[in-house]
Each structure stands twice: as structure tokens, then as C-alpha cells.
Design a protein around this motif. Sequence first.
Motif, PDB file in Angstrom:
ATOM      1  N   TRP A  92      -2.836  -3.433  -1.733  1.00 41.04           N
ATOM      2  CA  TRP A  92      -2.258  -3.242  -0.535  1.00 41.04           C
ATOM      3  C   TRP A  92      -3.173  -3.876   0.513  1.00 41.04           C
ATOM      4  O   TRP A  92      -2.787  -4.259   1.535  1.00 41.04           O
ATOM      5  CB  TRP A  92      -1.921  -1.737  -0.286  1.00 41.04           C
ATOM      6  N   ASP A  93      -4.428  -3.353   0.429  1.00 41.32           N
ATOM      7  CA  ASP A  93      -5.387  -3.775   1.545  1.00 41.32           C
ATOM      8  C   ASP A  93      -6.227  -5.315   1.545  1.00 41.32           C
ATOM      9  O   ASP A  93      -7.070  -5.565   2.292  1.00 41.32           O
ATOM     10  CB  ASP A  93      -6.218  -2.648   1.979  1.00 41.32           C
ATOM     11  N   LEU A  94      -5.955  -5.720   0.235  1.00 35.89           N
ATOM     12  CA  LEU A  94      -6.555  -6.982  -0.085  1.00 35.89           C
ATOM     13  C   LEU A  94      -5.978  -8.286   0.215  1.00 35.89           C
ATOM     14  O   LEU A  94      -4.545  -8.179   0.044  1.00 35.89           O
ATOM     15  CB  LEU A  94      -6.896  -6.990  -1.623  1.00 35.89           C
ATOM     16  N   PRO A  95      -6.556  -9.278   0.565  1.00 34.86           N
ATOM     17  CA  PRO A  95      -5.812 -10.701   0.935  1.00 34.86           C
ATOM     18  C   PRO A  95      -5.194 -10.843  -0.522  1.00 34.86           C
ATOM     19  O   PRO A  95      -5.660 -10.590  -1.580  1.00 34.86           O
ATOM     20  CB  PRO A  95      -6.949 -11.631   1.183  1.00 34.86           C
ATOM     21  N   LEU A  96      -4.024 -11.563  -0.467  1.00 34.19           N
ATOM     22  CA  LEU A  96      -3.221 -11.871  -1.749  1.00 34.19           C
ATOM     23  C   LEU A  96      -3.932 -12.581  -2.792  1.00 34.19           C
ATOM     24  O   LEU A  96      -3.988 -12.390  -3.947  1.00 34.19           O
ATOM     25  CB  LEU A  96      -1.953 -12.750  -1.330  1.00 34.19           C
ATOM     26  N   ARG A  97      -4.953 -13.539  -2.206  1.00 34.66           N
ATOM     27  CA  ARG A  97      -5.578 -14.517  -3.228  1.00 34.66           C
ATOM     28  C   ARG A  97      -6.665 -13.386  -3.879  1.00 34.66           C
ATOM     29  O   ARG A  97      -6.847 -13.598  -5.351  1.00 34.66           O
ATOM     30  CB  ARG A  97      -6.401 -15.300  -2.373  1.00 34.66           C
ATOM     31  N   PRO A 134      -3.718 -10.009   4.091  1.00 34.37           N
ATOM     32  CA  PRO A 134      -3.807  -8.665   3.382  1.00 34.37           C
ATOM     33  C   PRO A 134      -2.234  -8.641   2.957  1.00 34.37           C
ATOM     34  O   PRO A 134      -1.469  -8.725   3.629  1.00 34.37           O
ATOM     35  CB  PRO A 134      -4.190  -7.765   4.404  1.00 34.37           C
ATOM     36  N   VAL A 135      -2.001  -8.115   1.748  1.00 35.97           N
ATOM     37  CA  VAL A 135      -0.820  -7.768   1.312  1.00 35.97           C
ATOM     38  C   VAL A 135      -0.006  -6.724   2.285  1.00 35.97           C
ATOM     39  O   VAL A 135       1.330  -7.173   2.431  1.00 35.97           O
ATOM     40  CB  VAL A 135      -0.927  -7.086  -0.076  1.00 35.97           C
ATOM     41  N   ARG A 136      -0.597  -5.859   2.835  1.00 28.57           N
ATOM     42  CA  ARG A 136       0.159  -4.916   3.879  1.00 28.57           C
ATOM     43  C   ARG A 136       0.665  -5.800   4.802  1.00 28.57           C
ATOM     44  O   ARG A 136       1.655  -4.992   5.506  1.00 28.57           O
ATOM     45  CB  ARG A 136      -0.815  -3.806   4.076  1.00 28.57           C
ATOM     46  N   GLN A 137       0.221  -6.710   5.299  1.00 28.71           N
ATOM     47  CA  GLN A 137       0.662  -7.773   6.528  1.00 28.71           C
ATOM     48  C   GLN A 137       1.749  -8.585   6.111  1.00 28.71           C
ATOM     49  O   GLN A 137       2.359  -9.284   7.027  1.00 28.71           O
ATOM     50  CB  GLN A 137      -0.479  -8.265   6.990  1.00 28.71           C
ATOM     51  N   LEU A 138       2.152  -8.825   4.650  1.00 25.22           N
ATOM     52  CA  LEU A 138       3.000  -9.836   4.408  1.00 25.22           C
ATOM     53  C   LEU A 138       4.648  -9.049   4.396  1.00 25.22           C
ATOM     54  O   LEU A 138       4.690  -8.109   4.579  1.00 25.22           O
ATOM     55  CB  LEU A 138       2.886 -10.010   2.808  1.00 25.22           C
ATOM     56  N   SER A 139       5.520 -10.184   4.777  1.00 26.82           N
ATOM     57  CA  SER A 139       7.125  -9.715   4.912  1.00 26.82           C
ATOM     58  C   SER A 139       7.492  -9.497   3.535  1.00 26.82           C
ATOM     59  O   SER A 139       6.661  -9.633   2.419  1.00 26.82           O
ATOM     60  CB  SER A 139       7.659 -10.791   5.629  1.00 26.82           C
ATOM     61  N   LEU A 140       8.435  -8.894   3.323  1.00 28.23           N
ATOM     62  CA  LEU A 140       9.078  -8.391   2.042  1.00 28.23           C
ATOM     63  C   LEU A 140       9.117  -9.680   0.924  1.00 28.23           C
ATOM     64  O   LEU A 140       8.852  -9.516  -0.115  1.00 28.23           O
ATOM     65  CB  LEU A 140      10.332  -7.627   2.363  1.00 28.23           C
ATOM     66  N   GLY A 141       9.705 -10.558   1.691  1.00 26.37           N
ATOM     67  CA  GLY A 141      10.002 -12.100   0.919  1.00 26.37           C
ATOM     68  C   GLY A 141       8.590 -12.481   0.558  1.00 26.37           C
ATOM     69  O   GLY A 141       8.626 -12.964  -0.596  1.00 26.37           O
ATOM     70  N   GLN A 142       7.648 -12.394   1.419  1.00 30.67           N
ATOM     71  CA  GLN A 142       6.421 -13.055   1.046  1.00 30.67           C
ATOM     72  C   GLN A 142       5.786 -12.307  -0.169  1.00 30.67           C
ATOM     73  O   GLN A 142       5.071 -12.597  -1.128  1.00 30.67           O
ATOM     74  CB  GLN A 142       5.483 -13.020   2.163  1.00 30.67           C
ATOM     75  N   ARG A 143       5.657 -10.971   0.096  1.00 30.60           N
ATOM     76  CA  ARG A 143       5.055 -10.006  -1.056  1.00 30.60           C
ATOM     77  C   ARG A 143       5.894 -10.136  -2.331  1.00 30.60           C
ATOM     78  O   ARG A 143       5.253 -10.285  -3.336  1.00 30.60           O
ATOM     79  CB  ARG A 143       5.375  -8.674  -0.467  1.00 30.60           C
TER      80      ARG A 143
END
Length: 247
Positions: A92-97, A134-143
Amino acid sequence: MIELDRAGRTFKVKRATVHAVQDLSFSIAPGEFVGYLGPNGAGKSTTIKMLCGILTPSSGTVRVAGLDPSRRRTTLARRIGVVFGQRTTLWWDLPLRDSFDLIRLLYKVDRKVFDARLAELAETLDLGAFLRTPVRQLSLGQRMRGDLTAALLHDPDVLVLDEPTIGLDVVSKASIRAFLARLNAERGTTVLLTTHDLGDIERLCRRVMLIDHGRLAFDGTLEELMASAPGHATIEEVVTHLYTSER
């Protein structure tokens, strides 16, 4: 690729025995794209958990890619990808990469293979602009696109999807549907899809299975499903009719 033979799963609830899945038998061949439908509580999630090795069948047998999921769960994890639309596998708190890098380590994917696979998926799913977000900042579609990527980085033979388009807007749904159709057509990935969005079924699945009260109520092509309830014009009407008649 997926085989269930008289599989059952029971749970003890206080002093009662609940049959979540009963005498369930079906097989899915390599390369099939199958929709798995059922009302809430019908046994869909229990089936998926048995396929992934999270739950052990109380009776019968389950095989995925020739393996017993509950006994060969670690080995099977390298052959199967799973996406739960309501629960992310990303940190959740890490960048997607960074989540993807951790998944590479978990699956022991060679760095060059991983880099090539991630580049392909990032381009196809249009992830480039938010790989460092960070994953927590992504929209639902992006996640959801991130979760699909995470499930496919180790190039599994089988992909199990549980409500992958839940809550998505029209554009995001169309993007994910198009991606899944190409994945199945071009790479031959076997896909089992559970969803309450019948638009997913109409656009993606050539075969449909219906489960109700833990038992298989229908197994056939989409055309056969529509023909099974004369007088009902839409897939939603047909499915509702079959659920009602089974009860």
C-alpha cells in the motif's frame, strides 16, 4: 488445465455443517476463457480458494496444471496468477514499481526476463505514468491494472480473476477487457473469471458456468445459455431466471 472431480467443501458454523461446495465436477482446457457465475454465497469464492490451495477440499479432488493445489501450493504459485478485485496484492505505501520488484524476488524471476515482461505489460496497460506513485495514491482503475501486472509478471499458465472490474468506470473496464481478450488470444493463457458484471461475460467468455447452492447449475457456451431460457432477451434476464428456477 483445471479439473474438479466431485469436489466438496464443508464448514462448521456453531453446531451446523454448511456445504459451501457440493459434488462439483468440471474441467477447463488450456487456453479456455470461462465465466464462473453465481449469486453471493453460491460457492464461487470457495471454489477459487480450493483452486489456489488456500482451502483443502473436504471431499473429491482438485487439480490445477496437474498439481494438487493444497499439497503443492508453492509449486502451483509459479503456474497460476490470481487477482481479487476487492483485495490488492500490492504494498500500500510503496511505489508501484517497488511492489513489482518485491514480487520478482518472491517468484525468483530472472532480472532480464522480469524487465522485458514488465516493459511489455507497462506499455500494454499504460502504467508508465504512475510506476513511481505509491499504491495508496492510485485510482481504482490504476490499481487494478497494477494488480493485473503483478499477477502476470511470472508469466503464469492460468489466470484466476475474482471481480476484476468491480467499481471501475466505463473507460477502465473497456481497457481491462481488451487487455484480457488479447492475453487469452495471443498468449493462450487459461482464464477463469468470476464477476457480477455480465458485460464482462458477454465480451470475454465463450463458455459460462453457473453455480448455485454449491452445485453446478449450468455449463455451456454463451449461446447455449441464452437458448436455455426462451422468452428472455438479455443475459441478465436469463441468468436471473436460471438462479430462480434452481431455487
